[in-house]
Design a protein around this motif. Structure first.
Motif, PDB file in Angstrom:
ATOM      1  N   MET A  41      66.125  67.083 -15.454  1.00  0.00           N
ATOM      2  CA  MET A  41      66.829  65.958 -15.170  1.00  0.00           C
ATOM      3  C   MET A  41      66.312  65.082 -14.037  1.00  0.00           C
ATOM      4  SD  MET A  41      70.842  66.035 -13.930  1.00  0.00           S
ATOM      5  CE  MET A  41      70.863  66.455 -12.621  1.00  0.00           C
ATOM      6  N   ALA A  42      65.971  64.064 -14.575  1.00  0.00           N
ATOM      7  CA  ALA A  42      65.422  62.870 -13.445  1.00  0.00           C
ATOM      8  C   ALA A  42      66.250  62.133 -12.581  1.00  0.00           C
ATOM      9  CB  ALA A  42      64.505  61.984 -14.252  1.00  0.00           C
ATOM     10  N   THR A  43      65.819  61.991 -11.366  1.00  0.00           N
ATOM     11  CA  THR A  43      66.640  61.065 -10.736  1.00  0.00           C
ATOM     12  C   THR A  43      66.175  59.868 -10.817  1.00  0.00           C
ATOM     13  OG1 THR A  43      65.404  61.394  -8.751  1.00  0.00           O
ATOM     14  CG2 THR A  43      67.141  62.864  -8.876  1.00  0.00           C
ATOM     15  N   ARG A  44      67.258  58.876 -11.026  1.00  0.00           N
ATOM     16  CA  ARG A  44      66.547  57.346 -11.515  1.00  0.00           C
ATOM     17  C   ARG A  44      66.602  56.744 -10.165  1.00  0.00           C
ATOM     18  NH1 ARG A  44      64.272  57.822 -15.863  1.00  0.00           N
ATOM     19  NH2 ARG A  44      65.568  59.212 -17.496  1.00  0.00           N
ATOM     20  N   LEU A  45      65.339  56.732  -9.967  1.00  0.00           N
ATOM     21  CA  LEU A  45      64.961  55.693  -8.690  1.00  0.00           C
ATOM     22  C   LEU A  45      64.519  54.211  -9.295  1.00  0.00           C
ATOM     23  CD1 LEU A  45      62.343  57.966  -7.200  1.00  0.00           C
ATOM     24  CD2 LEU A  45      64.530  57.767  -6.416  1.00  0.00           C
ATOM     25  N   SER A  46      64.699  53.237  -8.489  1.00  0.00           N
ATOM     26  CA  SER A  46      64.116  52.117  -8.611  1.00  0.00           C
ATOM     27  C   SER A  46      62.629  52.240  -8.858  1.00  0.00           C
ATOM     28  CB  SER A  46      64.685  51.133  -7.635  1.00  0.00           C
ATOM     29  OG  SER A  46      64.109  51.614  -6.367  1.00  0.00           O
ATOM     30  N   PRO A  47      62.281  51.394  -9.937  1.00  0.00           N
ATOM     31  CA  PRO A  47      60.896  51.518 -10.211  1.00  0.00           C
ATOM     32  C   PRO A  47      59.851  50.725  -9.447  1.00  0.00           C
ATOM     33  CG  PRO A  47      62.247  50.029 -12.014  1.00  0.00           C
ATOM     34  CD  PRO A  47      62.922  50.896 -10.990  1.00  0.00           C
ATOM     35  N   THR A  48      59.630  51.041  -8.263  1.00  0.00           N
ATOM     36  CA  THR A  48      58.785  50.410  -7.269  1.00  0.00           C
ATOM     37  C   THR A  48      57.723  51.039  -7.032  1.00  0.00           C
ATOM     38  OG1 THR A  48      60.014  51.289  -5.463  1.00  0.00           O
ATOM     39  CG2 THR A  48      60.853  49.433  -6.218  1.00  0.00           C
ATOM     40  N   GLY A  84      56.359  51.876  -4.121  1.00  0.00           N
ATOM     41  CA  GLY A  84      56.408  52.836  -3.196  1.00  0.00           C
ATOM     42  C   GLY A  84      57.014  54.018  -3.655  1.00  0.00           C
ATOM     43  N   ASN A  85      57.997  53.817  -4.438  1.00  0.00           N
ATOM     44  CA  ASN A  85      58.709  55.178  -5.031  1.00  0.00           C
ATOM     45  C   ASN A  85      57.827  55.969  -5.956  1.00  0.00           C
ATOM     46  OD1 ASN A  85      61.315  54.763  -3.775  1.00  0.00           O
ATOM     47  ND2 ASN A  85      61.969  53.531  -5.452  1.00  0.00           N
ATOM     48  N   LEU A  86      57.082  55.082  -6.612  1.00  0.00           N
ATOM     49  CA  LEU A  86      55.893  55.877  -7.461  1.00  0.00           C
ATOM     50  C   LEU A  86      55.205  56.650  -6.483  1.00  0.00           C
ATOM     51  CD1 LEU A  86      54.631  56.281 -10.066  1.00  0.00           C
ATOM     52  CD2 LEU A  86      53.053  54.211  -9.888  1.00  0.00           C
ATOM     53  N   LEU A  87      54.341  56.075  -5.347  1.00  0.00           N
ATOM     54  CA  LEU A  87      53.567  56.986  -4.567  1.00  0.00           C
ATOM     55  C   LEU A  87      54.116  58.050  -3.861  1.00  0.00           C
ATOM     56  CD1 LEU A  87      51.668  53.689  -3.087  1.00  0.00           C
ATOM     57  CD2 LEU A  87      50.732  55.499  -4.531  1.00  0.00           C
ATOM     58  N   ALA A  88      55.482  57.704  -3.462  1.00  0.00           N
ATOM     59  CA  ALA A  88      56.233  59.058  -2.729  1.00  0.00           C
ATOM     60  C   ALA A  88      56.504  59.984  -3.929  1.00  0.00           C
ATOM     61  CB  ALA A  88      57.421  58.501  -2.234  1.00  0.00           C
ATOM     62  N   THR A  89      56.796  59.691  -5.153  1.00  0.00           N
ATOM     63  CA  THR A  89      57.077  60.777  -6.299  1.00  0.00           C
ATOM     64  C   THR A  89      55.671  61.236  -6.498  1.00  0.00           C
ATOM     65  OG1 THR A  89      58.836  59.234  -6.863  1.00  0.00           O
ATOM     66  CG2 THR A  89      58.027  61.205  -8.410  1.00  0.00           C
ATOM     67  N   LYS A  90      54.576  60.679  -6.689  1.00  0.00           N
ATOM     68  CA  LYS A  90      53.584  61.648  -6.863  1.00  0.00           C
ATOM     69  C   LYS A  90      52.934  62.264  -5.769  1.00  0.00           C
ATOM     70  CE  LYS A  90      51.054  58.059  -9.917  1.00  0.00           C
ATOM     71  NZ  LYS A  90      50.100  57.101 -10.027  1.00  0.00           N
ATOM     72  N   LYS A  91      53.108  61.943  -4.527  1.00  0.00           N
ATOM     73  CA  LYS A  91      52.979  62.843  -3.413  1.00  0.00           C
ATOM     74  C   LYS A  91      53.774  64.147  -3.384  1.00  0.00           C
ATOM     75  CE  LYS A  91      51.988  61.240   0.780  1.00  0.00           C
ATOM     76  NZ  LYS A  91      52.171  60.392   2.171  1.00  0.00           N
ATOM     77  N   SER A  92      55.161  63.941  -3.553  1.00  0.00           N
ATOM     78  CA  SER A  92      56.236  65.068  -3.998  1.00  0.00           C
ATOM     79  C   SER A  92      55.594  65.984  -4.919  1.00  0.00           C
ATOM     80  CB  SER A  92      57.605  64.440  -4.077  1.00  0.00           C
ATOM     81  OG  SER A  92      57.966  63.737  -3.330  1.00  0.00           O
ATOM     82  N   LEU A  93      55.019  65.222  -6.109  1.00  0.00           N
ATOM     83  CA  LEU A  93      54.530  66.296  -7.214  1.00  0.00           C
ATOM     84  C   LEU A  93      53.494  66.979  -6.778  1.00  0.00           C
ATOM     85  CD1 LEU A  93      54.919  66.891 -10.332  1.00  0.00           C
ATOM     86  CD2 LEU A  93      53.263  64.925 -10.929  1.00  0.00           C
ATOM     87  N   ASP A  94      52.522  66.458  -6.073  1.00  0.00           N
ATOM     88  CA  ASP A  94      51.391  67.196  -5.663  1.00  0.00           C
ATOM     89  C   ASP A  94      51.973  68.310  -4.405  1.00  0.00           C
ATOM     90  OD1 ASP A  94      49.552  65.458  -7.056  1.00  0.00           O
ATOM     91  OD2 ASP A  94      49.240  64.355  -5.290  1.00  0.00           O
ATOM     92  N   LEU A  95      52.602  68.006  -3.832  1.00  0.00           N
ATOM     93  CA  LEU A  95      53.338  69.109  -2.877  1.00  0.00           C
ATOM     94  C   LEU A  95      54.066  70.436  -3.950  1.00  0.00           C
ATOM     95  CD1 LEU A  95      53.670  69.921   0.012  1.00  0.00           C
ATOM     96  CD2 LEU A  95      55.775  68.678   0.148  1.00  0.00           C
ATOM     97  N   ALA A  96      54.484  69.863  -4.716  1.00  0.00           N
ATOM     98  CA  ALA A  96      55.523  70.858  -5.582  1.00  0.00           C
ATOM     99  C   ALA A  96      54.455  71.726  -6.329  1.00  0.00           C
ATOM    100  CB  ALA A  96      56.557  70.034  -6.575  1.00  0.00           C
ATOM    101  N   LYS A  97      53.441  71.019  -6.774  1.00  0.00           N
ATOM    102  CA  LYS A  97      52.374  71.731  -7.547  1.00  0.00           C
ATOM    103  C   LYS A  97      51.543  72.938  -6.617  1.00  0.00           C
ATOM    104  CE  LYS A  97      51.046  68.692 -11.109  1.00  0.00           C
ATOM    105  NZ  LYS A  97      49.978  67.772 -11.691  1.00  0.00           N
ATOM    106  N   LEU A  98      51.285  72.418  -5.215  1.00  0.00           N
ATOM    107  CA  LEU A  98      50.864  73.337  -4.355  1.00  0.00           C
ATOM    108  C   LEU A  98      51.742  74.348  -4.060  1.00  0.00           C
ATOM    109  CD1 LEU A  98      48.508  73.986  -2.376  1.00  0.00           C
ATOM    110  CD2 LEU A  98      49.781  72.292  -0.672  1.00  0.00           C
ATOM    111  N   GLY A  99      53.215  74.096  -3.789  1.00  0.00           N
ATOM    112  CA  GLY A  99      54.178  75.200  -3.633  1.00  0.00           C
ATOM    113  C   GLY A  99      54.234  76.219  -4.765  1.00  0.00           C
TER     114      GLY A  99
END
Length: 178
Positions: free
Chosen positions: A1-8, A10-25
């Motif tokens: 279930m995706a959280t609908r962020l505004s497609p900016t 800044g949100n893309l970069l923050a989400t990519k950073k979160s994805l990398d962190l989640a993969k590492l976790g």
């Protein structure tokens, strides 16, 4: 279930950073689970052999006690003279954040708390066998507790790893795609 962020951006970069962190976790959780499983399997083999040995020792000890009761009559007065064990010590060690007990008992020579006039060799044999059973029980308690704690930690780690893999990572990927 995706959280609908505004497609900016800044949100893309923050989400990519979160994805990398989640993969590492997830990778760390997977490694932790593997280490805990390896540790638990080494303990389980010891528990199996120790259970067989302790069962045999208790059977021999109770047989010797029965024979002593038959030859001496009921030995409750002699049994009440046995001192209480105060030499059990517990120290904990950590395996991937899981506290594993290390139980030790002070080695002492077996002293017979009764006189030779009111006893025989069967009672001496029962005393020695029950002392051996006491030593084995301490080791078994340590191993059983360690296996239980490791199993609980493996369950928790498995739940967390599955949550990352099946919920968090797909959600972040969907957000990035959006």
């Amino acid at each position: 279930m995706a959280t609908r962020l505004s497609p900016t951006k800044g949100n893309l970069l923050a989400t990519k950073k979160s994805l990398d962190l989640a993969k590492l976790g997830y990778e760390l959780m997977d490694r932790k689970r593997n280490v805990l499983i390896r540790e638990m399997m080494s303990q389980v083999d010891k528990v199996k052999t120790l259970r067989n040995e302790i069962t045999e020792t208790y059977a021999q000890a109770y047989l010797a006690l029965q024979q002593a009761n038959i030859s001496l009559g009921v030995v409750t007065e002699i049994a009440q003279a046995v001192t209480i064990e105060n030499g059990v010590h517990v120290v904990y060690r950590s395996v991937m954040g899981v506290e594993i007990p290390n139980v030790s008992i002070t080695e002492s020579t077996v002293t017979f708390q009764y006189g030779f006039a009111e006893s025989n060799s069967k009672l001496d044999e029962a005393t020695l066998l029950f002392n051996r059973a006491k030593q084995l029980t301490v080791v078994l308690a340590e191993l059983d507790n360690a296996v239980y704690r490791l199993a609980r930690a493996i369950q928790k780690t498995q739940k967390r790893a599955n949550a990352l893999k099946n919920i968090v990572l797909p959600g972040l990927k969907a957000d990035i795609k959006f």
